[in-house]
Design an enzyme around this catalytic site. Structure first.
Site, PDB file in Angstrom:
ATOM      1  N   GLU A  24     -35.197  -9.651  11.094  1.00  0.00           N
ATOM      2  CA  GLU A  24     -35.351 -10.677  12.143  1.00  0.00           C
ATOM      3  C   GLU A  24     -34.024 -11.313  12.514  1.00  0.00           C
ATOM      4  OE1 GLU A  24     -34.544 -13.054   8.800  1.00  0.00           O
ATOM      5  OE2 GLU A  24     -35.951 -11.393   8.919  1.00  0.00           O
ATOM      6  N   ASP A  25     -33.072 -11.371  11.575  1.00  0.00           N
ATOM      7  CA  ASP A  25     -31.781 -11.994  11.859  1.00  0.00           C
ATOM      8  C   ASP A  25     -31.047 -11.250  12.964  1.00  0.00           C
ATOM      9  OD1 ASP A  25     -31.488  -9.748  10.291  1.00  0.00           O
ATOM     10  OD2 ASP A  25     -30.399 -10.744   8.681  1.00  0.00           O
ATOM     11  N   ASN A  26     -31.009  -9.930  12.848  1.00  0.00           N
ATOM     12  CA  ASN A  26     -30.332  -9.136  13.872  1.00  0.00           C
ATOM     13  C   ASN A  26     -31.056  -9.204  15.210  1.00  0.00           C
ATOM     14  OD1 ASN A  26     -28.143  -7.150  14.469  1.00  0.00           O
ATOM     15  ND2 ASN A  26     -29.884  -5.825  14.916  1.00  0.00           N
TER      16      ASN A  26
END
Length: 519
Positions: free
Chosen positions: A340-342
């Site tokens: 989810e960070d990317n």
């Protein structure tokens, strides 16, 4: 006749391609190395010209927690110890299980700092038999846990920080200044540029804490033969015993993570961020505005045709739905992705014309050095390589060429062929590796100096007062560096020939549309 003319056409072409690629990879590596030398040699202390009221904007720190990680208390306490006005700070601890072992520890921290608005948010209707709750929006357990914090947050600026990382006291102040003033590593970005800093992140590092085998006595015990008073066992005394070998390998996982993050990873992480070709984000510690993320998700339907990642009809419909629920609900959209960070970085890049910015700060994950084996390290690296394989396939495919050995081999082939009329030159390869290892050694200790230099630091946990890397010999460091480099290619091969990953004890499969499916 030049010797070039007698070489095969294929050999010439491959040599030229390899030489160009070698120059690009070495340039990217040393671009990051020089930036680390310049901007990470000590902890920064950024400032701006705003008056006191505008300088400190309200911030909500959100920390998703599950169970007890190494040095959890000190990692969480670092959120309370920021050099930031307490009346502009909110800390939300997100927990799924109302019986989670971390809750008593968090309650003690909240009681210790009564002047800071901090609370525990627990998921609704948690079922211990299925290890799930009503707060389930997709297969990503971290996002499911985070969602209640996004919705409940008082402030627009959010600092999303994993439970297992520690941050020094100036990071929040530095990050808010960087976010509001469009800074990257303290440098002002062009106001006329198409993109401005919308996400501030910090270089993730790891330290092997309470490790065995670092002291001189333990090194001697581990590396020297075990002698016996019984002459009948003399023949076997020259070999390392099975139990000693097991102990020798048992603690290498944390040291390998430490070596990877302080050398290869941080070098390219800083370099790619500065090049700003695309977002390069690790989710250990990220700061961005809730309103920017909400707007990015809401705009996905409008940019559907142009988006490489958010064009599927179901994806677009979910973006519409979560955007309609109100502020903060957009985070639920990202529960479909393990990385989810990317994907948040990509959403801000595509729909908010955002870019990422660093501050010159690092965040540190303490890893157990006593029960963290080589297999643990390999499993962690394989997991994230498999996730990245679907998110940035091309970058993952060429990743081995960024490592010292493979990079040196194809560079050596190119230079030897084009300029020396031979296939391989040993002294050239030795020179390449020597320069690489020296720069890695220097970079490693520059980052260690960033960790141990307590500039304007109010809170320093015991495990950071005298960290083992400070006292390691050159040969101890070199041994671990070589092992890390030798493992890089086998790990990559394992990752490429598989699709399943293990995340918090649950198996997942990454699908081609980048979403995850729990198995």
């Amino acid at each position: 006749m030049s010797y070039i003319s007698v070489l095969s056409y294929t050999r010439i072409v491959t040599s030229v391609v390899f030489l160009v690629w070698y120059i690009l990879m070495v340039s990217a590596a040393y671009f990051g190395f020089v930036e680390i030398l310049l901007k990470f040699n000590r902890r920064p202390n950024l400032s701006n010209d705003r008056d006191e009221n505008d300088k400190y904007e309200g911030v909500t720190i959100i920390r998703p927690i599950k169970g007890i990680d190494p040095e959890l208390s000190s990692c969480l306490e670092s959120s309370f110890c920021q050099n930031y006005p307490s009346d502009k700070l909110e800390i939300l601890f997100c927990v799924d299980d109302p019986n989670d072992a971390s809750i008593p520890l968090i309650k003690k921290l909240i009681a210790k700092y009564p002047n800071i608005d901090a609370k525990i948010l627990i998921s609704s209707n948690f079922d211990p038999t299925t290890n799930s709750s009503d707060d389930h929006y997709g297969p990503n357990p971290k996002v499911n846990n985070l969602a209640k914090g996004f919705v409940a947050s008082r402030y627009d600026i959010l600092w999303v920080m994993d439970s297992n990382v520690w941050a020094s006291s100036n990071i929040l102040k530095n990050s808010v200044i960087s976010l509001n003033d469009n800074l990257n590593n303290g440098r002002k970005q062009s106001d006329t540029a198409k993109r401005t800093v919308k996400l501030v992140h910090h270089v993730p590092l790891a330290l092997s804490v309470n490790p065995t085998g670092d002291s001189k006595d333990e090194q001697e015990y581990v590396l020297t033969p075990t002698h016996s008073d019984d002459d009948s066992e003399t023949s076997s005394s020259s070999s390392i015993t099975k139990s000693t070998r097991k102990r020798f390998l048992k603690n290498f996982g944390a040291k390998l993570d430490e070596m990877f993050l302080l050398t290869s990873h941080s070098k390219f992480y800083v370099s790619l961020n500065n090049l700003a070709i695309a977002p390069c984000v690790n989710g250990k510690s990220n700061i961005y505005r809730k309103s920017d993320l909400d707007r990015s998700v809401a705009l996905m339907p409008h940019y559907q045709e142009k988006s490489e990642f958010f064009h599927d009809e179901k994806v677009v419909n979910d973006a519409k739905y979560y955007s309609s629920l109100g502020p903060g609900h957009s985070i639920k959209f990202f529960s479909r992705y393990i990385g989810e960070d990317n994907m948040i970085g990509i959403a801000l890049w595509e729909n908010a014309l955002g870019k990422t910015g660093l501050t010159g700060d690092v965040v540190i994950q303490p890893l157990s050095g006593s029960d963290n084996g080589i297999n643990d390290y390999i499993t962690r690296r394989v997991r994230w390589l498999r996730v990245r394989k679907y998110m940035v396939l091309l970058a993952t495919l060429v990743e081995p060429t960024t490592e010292s050995i493979i990079c040196g081999l194809y560079g050596n082939y190119a230079i030897s062929t084009l300029f020396m009329n031979r296939w391989f030159t040993w002294w050239l390869f030795a020179l390449h590796l020597s320069i690489w290892v020296v720069t890695d050694y220097v970079q490693y200790h520059v980052l260690i100096n960033n960790i141990v230099s307590p500039r304007n630091l109010d809170y320093l946990p015991n495990w950071l007062i005298n960290i083992p890397p400070v006292n390691r010999s050159v040969w101890n460091w070199l041994y671990m560096w070589a092992l890390r480099e030798l493992l890089a290619l086998p790990i990559w091969v394992i990752a490429m020939f598989g699709h399943e990953i293990d995340w918090r004890g649950k198996p997942f499969k990454i699908k081609k549309d980048l979403t995850a499916e729990e198995l």
